[in-house]
Scaffold this active site. Structure first.
Site, short mmCIF file in Angstrom:
data_model
loop_
_atom_site.label_atom_id
_atom_site.label_comp_id
_atom_site.label_asym_id
_atom_site.label_seq_id
_atom_site.Cartn_x
_atom_site.Cartn_y
_atom_site.Cartn_z
N HIS A 130 0.83 -1.20 0.00
CA HIS A 130 0.00 0.00 0.00
C HIS A 130 0.87 1.26 0.00
O HIS A 130 0.62 2.20 -0.76
CB HIS A 130 -0.91 -0.01 1.23
CG HIS A 130 -1.65 1.27 1.47
ND1 HIS A 130 -2.96 1.47 1.08
CD2 HIS A 130 -1.26 2.43 2.08
CE1 HIS A 130 -3.33 2.69 1.43
NE2 HIS A 130 -2.32 3.28 2.04
N GLU A 131 1.89 1.27 0.85
CA GLU A 131 2.76 2.45 0.92
C GLU A 131 3.56 2.62 -0.37
O GLU A 131 3.78 3.75 -0.84
CB GLU A 131 3.69 2.35 2.13
CG GLU A 131 2.98 2.30 3.47
CD GLU A 131 2.02 3.46 3.68
OE1 GLU A 131 2.26 4.55 3.10
OE2 GLU A 131 1.04 3.29 4.41
N HIS A 134 1.47 4.36 -2.89
CA HIS A 134 1.51 5.81 -2.72
C HIS A 134 2.73 6.41 -3.42
O HIS A 134 2.65 7.46 -4.06
CB HIS A 134 1.54 6.17 -1.24
CG HIS A 134 0.20 6.19 -0.57
ND1 HIS A 134 -0.88 6.87 -1.09
CD2 HIS A 134 -0.22 5.64 0.60
CE1 HIS A 134 -1.92 6.73 -0.27
NE2 HIS A 134 -1.55 5.98 0.74
N GLU A 195 -6.32 7.21 -0.76
CA GLU A 195 -6.26 5.98 0.01
C GLU A 195 -6.91 4.82 -0.73
O GLU A 195 -6.39 3.71 -0.77
CB GLU A 195 -6.92 6.17 1.39
CG GLU A 195 -6.11 7.01 2.36
CD GLU A 195 -4.72 6.48 2.60
OE1 GLU A 195 -4.55 5.26 2.78
OE2 GLU A 195 -3.78 7.29 2.57
#
Length: 302
Positions: A130-131, A134, A195
């Site tokens: 997930h990071e 980003h 998100e």
């Protein structure tokens, strides 16, 4: 659609900032606002990562000091087509994580000690993915810009009393109250949009949406019980974390920095169903400590 909505919101935030400058000081005020926004964003572009990492007392780890965590991040970064980010550890019992940096070549991923102690290897892979999403989406720079402009709006509105032109005392007072609120709402809307996008891309990077779904549920539960003092003292950084680190946050609303965890998990469940059997791997729920225990099931990156 997420990218279009983000672009519209960001353009609206910038226009909002310039409009406040115009209301307070006419054309000259709008020009000053534009120059001020440019200067603050330039400073944030070069220094925001160091500032936030220092704020949370993060220390860098490498292949020698954290070999399994480093290997996991390196494998996922390779899957995502990204250079290996710098890796940081925060001594904080609340399980959480964030990414920062002005571009993929200068990115950093920071995780808490609580995250490493609470999640399985698979769940940790979902969080790291997930990071990295980003980073790949350049959200780290985008959120720095939005936070900077939102902060500048608040500062400009507070300085409104000192402008020679403007809407008068009552108008300036209303602007001082309403302008920061409006900027905060736009900033939060951008954060929530990014998100969802990072959840989807992160799930695709690690190959198992339910790993991330399980991690989100576990982190959300712990974040309600375990305080994060650094975040409480710097609430403007809350949007950076994978789950809101502040106490007392609730469901999806205008004032939420993150979508509700239930909505995010539901979206990941839909993604898992669309991917078929490969994406419906069982979410691990018992074995913790991915850096010193093997779950027996290798991730799709290894």
């Amino acid at each position: 659609m997420n990218y279009f909505r983000t672009a519209v919101l960001l353009a609206g935030l910038a226009a909002f900032f310039m409009a406040i400058g115009y209301l307070l000081g006419g054309t000259g005020g709008m020009l000053i606002a534009l120059l001020f926004a440019g200067a603050t964003n330039l400073f944030a572009y070069w220094n925001s990562d160091r500032m936030v990492l220092s704020m949370y007392g993060a220390h860098e780890v490498d292949a020698r000091s954290a070999p399994e965590l480093h290997r996991l991040v390196a494998d996922l970064a390779a899957r995502a087509g990204l250079p290996m980010p710098r890796l940081f550890l925060m001594d904080n019992p609340q399980p959480n994580a964030f990414a920062t940096g002005r571009n993929p070549e200068n990115a950093a991923v920071a995780v808490t000690t609580g995250l490493m102690q609470s999640l399985t290897r698979e769940e940790l892979a979902g969080v790291i993915a997930h990071e990295l999403a980003h980073v790949k989406n350049h959200d780290t720079l985008l959120m720095t810009i939005t936070a900077t402009i939102a902060g500048a709006v608040s500062m400009l509105a507070q300085f409104g009393m000192f402008f020679g032109e403007g809407p008068g005392f009552v108008g300036s007072l209303a602007l001082m109250i309403l302008a920061p609120l409006g900027a905060m709402l736009v900033q939060m809307a951008i954060s929530r949009t990014r998100e969802y996008a990072a959840d989807e891309m992160g799930a695709r990077i690690c190959g198992q949406p339910m790993w991330l779904a399980s991690a989100l549920a576990r982190i959300d539960d712990a974040a309600h019980r375990i305080p994060n003092p650094q975040a409480e003292h710097a609430p403007a950084t809350a949007h950076m974390f994978i789950i809101n680190p502040l106490s007392g946050h609730g469901m999806d609303s205008l004032f939420a920095t993150h979508p509700s965890t239930g909505n995010r998990v539901a979206a990941l469940q839909q993604l898992a169903a669309s991917l078929g059997p490969q994406g419906r791997g069982a979410a691990p729920a018992t074995q913790h400590g991915p850096w010193n225990r093997r779950s027996g099931a290798r991730g799709p990156w290894g």
